[in-house]
Write a protein that holds these residues in place. Structure first.
Motif, PDB file in Angstrom:
ATOM      1  N   GLN A 300      -3.937 -70.717 -51.154  1.00 61.56           N
ATOM      2  CA  GLN A 300      -2.925 -70.037 -52.153  1.00 61.56           C
ATOM      3  C   GLN A 300      -2.190 -71.016 -53.071  1.00 61.56           C
ATOM      4  OE1 GLN A 300      -1.875 -66.224 -49.237  1.00 61.56           O
ATOM      5  NE2 GLN A 300      -0.217 -67.377 -50.269  1.00 61.56           N
ATOM      6  N   MET A 301      -1.768 -72.279 -52.300  1.00 62.69           N
ATOM      7  CA  MET A 301      -1.037 -73.024 -53.148  1.00 62.69           C
ATOM      8  C   MET A 301      -1.805 -73.841 -54.029  1.00 62.69           C
ATOM      9  SD  MET A 301       1.705 -74.775 -50.275  1.00 62.69           S
ATOM     10  CE  MET A 301       2.374 -75.746 -51.362  1.00 62.69           C
ATOM     11  N   SER A 302      -3.147 -74.123 -53.665  1.00 58.93           N
ATOM     12  CA  SER A 302      -3.876 -75.012 -54.488  1.00 58.93           C
ATOM     13  C   SER A 302      -4.267 -74.116 -55.775  1.00 58.93           C
ATOM     14  CB  SER A 302      -5.223 -75.569 -53.666  1.00 58.93           C
ATOM     15  OG  SER A 302      -4.766 -76.356 -52.440  1.00 58.93           O
ATOM     16  N   ASP A 303      -4.553 -72.826 -55.399  1.00 61.81           N
ATOM     17  CA  ASP A 303      -5.022 -71.890 -56.569  1.00 61.81           C
ATOM     18  C   ASP A 303      -3.891 -71.744 -57.572  1.00 61.81           C
ATOM     19  OD1 ASP A 303      -7.357 -71.060 -55.579  1.00 61.81           O
ATOM     20  OD2 ASP A 303      -6.638 -69.348 -54.510  1.00 61.81           O
ATOM     21  N   TYR A 304      -2.447 -71.804 -57.125  1.00 62.99           N
ATOM     22  CA  TYR A 304      -1.539 -71.771 -58.106  1.00 62.99           C
ATOM     23  C   TYR A 304      -1.273 -73.092 -58.915  1.00 62.99           C
ATOM     24  CZ  TYR A 304       2.877 -71.572 -60.069  1.00 62.99           C
ATOM     25  OH  TYR A 304       4.039 -71.579 -61.089  1.00 62.99           O
ATOM     26  N   LEU A 305      -1.370 -74.003 -58.248  1.00 65.54           N
ATOM     27  CA  LEU A 305      -1.234 -75.131 -58.862  1.00 65.54           C
ATOM     28  C   LEU A 305      -2.226 -75.632 -59.824  1.00 65.54           C
ATOM     29  CD1 LEU A 305       0.265 -77.320 -56.044  1.00 65.54           C
ATOM     30  CD2 LEU A 305       1.493 -76.656 -57.908  1.00 65.54           C
TER      31      LEU A 305
END
Length: 531
Positions: A300-305
């Motif tokens: 999730q964090m990778s997708d957002y960043l």
């Protein structure tokens, strides 16, 4: 430059590797989460912070996190994150609400079995060399009525397992529709009816103002004699002292608690009572669940960043990677519409309405709302973003609303923004053309077709000859190049507007010269984010 993420709690190496594989510059130091001063000293270096429960993301930490864009909690509980402070700072807070759903539901079922058959007490007795068969007379689950308070993700899994055990299930959940109740196999009831009918009661709701003490002393007194109560959701849902009294009186036959009002729970009114099963917040404590939530938060964090995709955020509408790609131009349009009105408004805003027409009504409107509000608010606070803008607007007493319409006019879809102050109303509409570029198509009810650039000039005037010449001559004499020029009017001799797309922002003295001609009612330079 690659985004930087700090993992300050214990996450699996597999989860950390996900960040690396996605091109994220990751620092894995699970000792930092327990060292407040160390975290405070390094947090400004990172775009993302991945945590479990040990790291406390306080207002002080957030204030020091000058580059932080996202906090990801591997798990469902975010009591250790100051979400209001993060929202004001424009930091997205994500959790992983589904990674431990099965584990938590299974724990509730296990606790129900344990209290029905008095398994912990019987085990302890047998370990002590006693053989007290007659002392531990239990009850069957088959044909008993299970009352489920909260029929969301975890609650629905519990319902499914209970039906497999041939139990009857009634559920109380204000958001549960009759259709959904039939689909998952339970009967929807009001809370009082559940309390009167249930042989077992299990709770699967978050702790909020509405759910706090939902099983109060008053409600516990309404339960069927011999009821058994299970809480594997959140502490504070039950009046523990009142429950202890009812256990002692025999009205409640047993209880099984994994969570408590005060944790860590070293003492509690329920401790040391007969037929009370207690565990130290183990609902999500399985190898599979801990791994699942760690992997999920890393993705999730990778997708957002990397792509702007937002999932499982607590202070921002979710936007999938596919939506982010399709909606990108519309999000930019919403921001530009907001920026236009925000830069023209110099008095307190009372309301912001976003109107969606045609094809755009099928998009993620909450995200578009946030973009439009952010555009408006940036005029007075450049640091706001899609996360913080709605929070700040509401704090200022701004009324926010949304309207959808079927297709009208020549455009397949458009967005109109209406902003009201105490003295006036401003409106502007725009669309996205097939080339993916946002355009302004109407200002003050006047139709136009204006390309949007970083530097623009907006003028209002009466529809009289000489406006184009005056604008062109003044800009030319002062070295300001016009990239595009758009005019519009309400009618002959009526109100008129002009939008100039410029290569650079015009100096203040040029604006003064235009106003000095007496031909313009308003001359306003505008700036739009070119990214």
């Amino acid at each position: 430059m690659a985004p930087k993420v700090l993992v300050s709690d214990k996450l699996s190496e597999t989860a950390v590797q996900i960040f690396r594989d996605r091109g994220i510059d990751v620092t894995f130091d699970p000792t930092i989460g327990k060292d407040k001063e160390k975290l405070l000293s390094v947090i400004d270096q990172y775009d993302g912070l991945a945590i479990r429960s040990a790291t406390k993301v306080t207002e002080k930490i957030i204030a020091a996190a000058t580059n932080l864009k996202v906090v990801g909690r591997a798990g469902i509980g975010v009591d250790n994150v100051d979400i209001p402070a993060a929202s004001k700072k424009g930091i997205i807070v994500m959790n992983t609400p589904f990674g431990n759903s099965i584990t938590t539901a299974e724990h509730a079922i296990a606790m129900m079995f344990a209290v029905a058959r008095q398994i912990p007490e019987a085990s302890a007795s047998t370990h002590d060399g006693k053989w007290e068969k007659s002392k531990f007379m239990g009850v069957e689950l088959t044909a008993k009525t299970l009352g489920v308070i909260g029929a969301g993700n975890i609650g629905s899994i519990v319902i499914s397992r209970a039906l497999g055990l041939k139990m009857k299930v009634v559920a109380y959940d204000p958001f549960l529709s009759e259709e959904r109740a039939r689909e998952i196999g339970c009967q929807k009831v009001e809370l009082d009816e559940l309390l009167e009918r249930a042989d077992f009661i299990t709770m699967h709701v978050p702790f909020t103002e509405k759910t706090a003490n939902i099983l109060s002393a008053e409600n516990l007194a309404k339960t069927k004699k011999g009821v058994r109560i299970i809480n594997c959701a959140r502490g504070g849902l039950v009046d523990e002292a009142a429950l202890a009294d009812l256990l002692k009186s025999g009205h409640v036959a047993g209880a099984a608690f994994d969570v408590f009002a005060q944790e860590p729970a070293t003492e509690n009114p329920l401790f040391h009572l007969p037929n009370v099963v207690v565990t130290p917040h183990l609902g999500a404590a399985t190898t599979e669940a801990q791994e699942n939530v760690a992997l999920q938060v890393a993705e999730q964090m990778s997708d957002y960043l990397l792509t702007g995709a937002v999932s499982n955020a607590l202070n921002m509408p979710s936007v999938t990677a596919e939506e982010a790609a399709i909606m990108g131009p519309w999000v930019k349009l919403a921001e530009h519409l907001g920026a236009f009105v925000g830069q023209l408004t110099d008095e307190p805003i009372e309301s912001i309405e976003v109107v969606y027409n045609g094809v755009v009504t099928g998009m993620n409107l909450k995200a578009l709302d946030c973009a439009a509000i952010a555009g408006v608010m940036k005029a007075t606070n450049p640091d706001v973003n899609m996360v913080s803008a709605p929070v700040i607007a509401k704090e200022r007493g701004v009324e926010l609303s949304q309207t959808t319409q079927d297709k009208t006019g020549v455009f397949d879809g458009y967005i109109r923004l209406v902003v009201k102050t105490a003295t006036r109303e401003r409106s502007i509409a725009g669309t996205v053309f097939s080339d993916g570029k946002p355009r302004f198509i109407q200002i003050k009810g006047i139709n136009i077709d204006a390309e949007i650039g970083e530097h623009m000039l907006y003028t209002t005037n009466e529809d009289v000859p000489g406006i184009i010449g005056t604008l062109g001559q003044t800009m030319g004499e002062n070295g300001v190049n016009i990239a595009n020029f758009t005019l519009g009017r309400s009618g002959p001799k009526g109100g008129a507007i002009a939008l100039l797309y410029l290569d650079a922002q015009p100096p203040a003295d040029v604006l003064e010269k235009l106003m000095a001609t007496g031909m313009f009612q308003q001359v306003k330079p505008l700036q739009f984010d070119a990214a």
